[in-house]
Design a protein around this motif. Structure first.
Motif, mmCIF file in Angstrom:
data_model
loop_
_atom_site.group_PDB
_atom_site.id
_atom_site.type_symbol
_atom_site.label_atom_id
_atom_site.label_comp_id
_atom_site.label_asym_id
_atom_site.label_seq_id
_atom_site.Cartn_x
_atom_site.Cartn_y
_atom_site.Cartn_z
ATOM 1 N N THR A 1 85.368 -20.653 -63.776
ATOM 2 C CA THR A 1 84.180 -20.880 -62.956
ATOM 3 C C THR A 1 84.513 -21.958 -61.934
ATOM 4 N N ALA A 2 84.178 -21.693 -60.688
ATOM 5 C CA ALA A 2 84.465 -22.634 -59.606
ATOM 6 C C ALA A 2 83.196 -23.004 -58.865
ATOM 7 N N ALA A 3 83.185 -24.207 -58.312
ATOM 8 C CA ALA A 3 82.123 -24.625 -57.395
ATOM 9 C C ALA A 3 82.778 -24.949 -56.056
ATOM 10 N N VAL A 4 82.102 -24.567 -54.976
ATOM 11 C CA VAL A 4 82.637 -24.795 -53.626
ATOM 12 C C VAL A 4 81.599 -25.536 -52.787
ATOM 13 N N ALA A 5 81.974 -26.709 -52.273
ATOM 14 C CA ALA A 5 81.118 -27.440 -51.336
ATOM 15 C C ALA A 5 81.639 -27.204 -49.926
ATOM 16 N N GLY A 6 80.720 -27.004 -48.995
ATOM 17 C CA GLY A 6 81.125 -26.666 -47.634
ATOM 18 C C GLY A 6 81.416 -25.187 -47.502
ATOM 19 N N ALA A 7 80.640 -24.372 -48.215
ATOM 20 C CA ALA A 7 80.935 -22.942 -48.347
ATOM 21 C C ALA A 7 80.732 -22.130 -47.080
ATOM 22 N N THR A 8 80.035 -22.675 -46.092
ATOM 23 C CA THR A 8 79.831 -21.910 -44.858
ATOM 24 C C THR A 8 80.682 -22.432 -43.709
ATOM 25 N N GLY A 9 81.545 -23.408 -43.991
ATOM 26 C CA GLY A 9 82.402 -23.965 -42.950
ATOM 27 C C GLY A 9 83.628 -23.107 -42.703
ATOM 28 N N LEU A 10 84.477 -23.571 -41.799
ATOM 29 C CA LEU A 10 85.665 -22.825 -41.404
ATOM 30 C C LEU A 10 86.562 -22.508 -42.586
ATOM 31 N N ILE A 11 86.829 -23.478 -43.434
ATOM 32 C CA ILE A 11 87.678 -23.268 -44.605
ATOM 33 C C ILE A 11 86.874 -22.685 -45.760
ATOM 34 N N GLY A 12 85.697 -23.247 -46.000
ATOM 35 C CA GLY A 12 84.903 -22.853 -47.163
ATOM 36 C C GLY A 12 84.528 -21.387 -47.195
ATOM 37 N N ALA A 13 84.179 -20.817 -46.042
ATOM 38 C CA ALA A 13 83.787 -19.401 -46.010
ATOM 39 C C ALA A 13 84.954 -18.507 -46.414
ATOM 40 N N HIS A 14 86.149 -18.806 -45.904
ATOM 41 C CA HIS A 14 87.338 -18.042 -46.312
ATOM 42 C C HIS A 14 87.596 -18.229 -47.806
ATOM 43 N N LEU A 15 87.439 -19.454 -48.266
ATOM 44 C CA LEU A 15 87.722 -19.756 -49.662
ATOM 45 C C LEU A 15 86.797 -18.997 -50.606
ATOM 46 N N VAL A 16 85.522 -18.972 -50.299
ATOM 47 C CA VAL A 16 84.576 -18.247 -51.162
ATOM 48 C C VAL A 16 84.961 -16.774 -51.244
ATOM 49 N N ARG A 17 85.309 -16.177 -50.114
ATOM 50 C CA ARG A 17 85.729 -14.768 -50.112
ATOM 51 C C ARG A 17 86.949 -14.557 -51.012
ATOM 52 N N GLN B 1 79.422 -24.936 -66.513
ATOM 53 C CA GLN B 1 80.681 -25.273 -67.165
ATOM 54 C C GLN B 1 81.799 -24.947 -66.185
ATOM 55 N N LEU B 2 82.185 -25.937 -65.393
ATOM 56 C CA LEU B 2 83.162 -25.701 -64.338
ATOM 57 C C LEU B 2 84.592 -25.856 -64.833
ATOM 58 N N ASP B 3 85.473 -25.135 -64.175
ATOM 59 C CA ASP B 3 86.910 -25.342 -64.333
ATOM 60 C C ASP B 3 87.476 -26.014 -63.091
ATOM 61 N N ASP B 4 87.102 -25.482 -61.923
ATOM 62 C CA ASP B 4 87.644 -25.955 -60.654
ATOM 63 C C ASP B 4 86.510 -26.311 -59.690
ATOM 64 N N ALA B 5 86.719 -27.383 -58.909
ATOM 65 C CA ALA B 5 85.767 -27.753 -57.856
ATOM 66 C C ALA B 5 86.537 -27.884 -56.548
ATOM 67 N N PHE B 6 86.097 -27.146 -55.541
ATOM 68 C CA PHE B 6 86.740 -27.131 -54.230
ATOM 69 C C PHE B 6 85.796 -27.794 -53.227
ATOM 70 N N CYS B 7 86.321 -28.739 -52.454
ATOM 71 C CA CYS B 7 85.474 -29.416 -51.471
ATOM 72 C C CYS B 7 86.056 -29.281 -50.076
ATOM 73 N N ALA B 8 85.365 -28.497 -49.250
ATOM 74 C CA ALA B 8 85.744 -28.322 -47.847
ATOM 75 C C ALA B 8 84.628 -28.859 -46.961
#
Length: 225
Positions: A6-22, A67-74
């Motif tokens: 399970t991952a959480a992504v902050a900045g999910a609509t930004g230049l990096i975050g949108a690609h990352l979520v996909r 219950q997170l495993d990974d957190a990505f911050c863009a």
């Protein structure tokens, strides 16, 4: 068989975050992706995806029970967009730190942060100093694994235009080949490549535990994994 993460992504609509979520929702290694966004996620649809309002004042409350495993911050802005140095610091330091603390409380073992070349808590340049202070304070939280990505000029389509980046993008074919030696780390890089590097680093067994800093060439390698 390894249990899906399970991952959480902050900045999910930004230049990096949108690609990352996909990338994450398409990857079988991830069974759930929680995306913090301030506007709708266009063109991304998956039963794995859960969206949350990007209210980082309530980050810990919003992630309670996850219950997170990974957190990505863009997550990030510019002083011009933020409107002042104080407003910039609130986003690029305070909100990132709030997200990191919430992710740690939710069990995240890995934290992956987009920073910037030149980041240093002792820098005389305000932008670089804030980036460095953010790196320092994230380190202090004690994640099992920390990945810090320091791109140079970011290339790609943004929802909001940044004139300096547009000029830089036009000059990239001429400038990048000239940037050798210590300047190589400052080469331009596409947001999609940084997102791919974040995914690659999170899944690399060779990069488990400890703190890792990734600059241009390392990011290009990780993006190809």
């Amino acid at each position: 068989m390894t249990e899906a993460r399970t991952a959480a992504v902050a900045g999910a609509t930004g230049l990096i975050g949108a690609h990352l979520v996909r990338m994450l929702v398409a990857d079988p290694a991830y069974g759930k992706v929680i995306a913090f966004s301030r506007r709708p996620l266009e063109g991304i649809s998956s039963p794995k995806l859960q969206t949350m309002e990007a209210d980082f004042e309530k980050a810990e409350e919003n992630l309670r029970g996850a219950q997170l495993d990974d957190a990505f911050c863009a997550l990030g802005t510019t002083i011009k967009q933020a409107g002042s140095q104080d407003a910039f610091r609130k986003v690029d330091h305070d909100y990132i730190l709030a997200f990191a603390r919430a992710a740690k409380a939710a069990g995240a073992k890995r934290f992956l942060l987009v920073s910037a070349m030149g980041a240093s808590a002792s820098s005389s340049i305000f932008y670089s100093r804030v980036k460095g202070e953010t790196e320092r304070d994230i380190r202090a939280l004690g994640f099992e694994t920390l990945h810090i990505f320091r791109p140079g000029l970011l290339l790609g389509e943004r929802a909001e235009k940044r004139s300096g980046e547009e000029i830089g993008a036009a000059l990239t074919p001429f400038l990048n080949p000239l940037m050798i030696g210590p300047l190589r780390d400052y080469r331009s890089i596409r947001g999609e490549a940084v997102a791919g590097a974040m995914r690659g680093a999170a899944l690399s067994p060779a990069l488990e535990r400890g703190a890792h800093i990734h600059t241009h060439d390392a990011m290009m390698h990780l993006a190809s994994i």
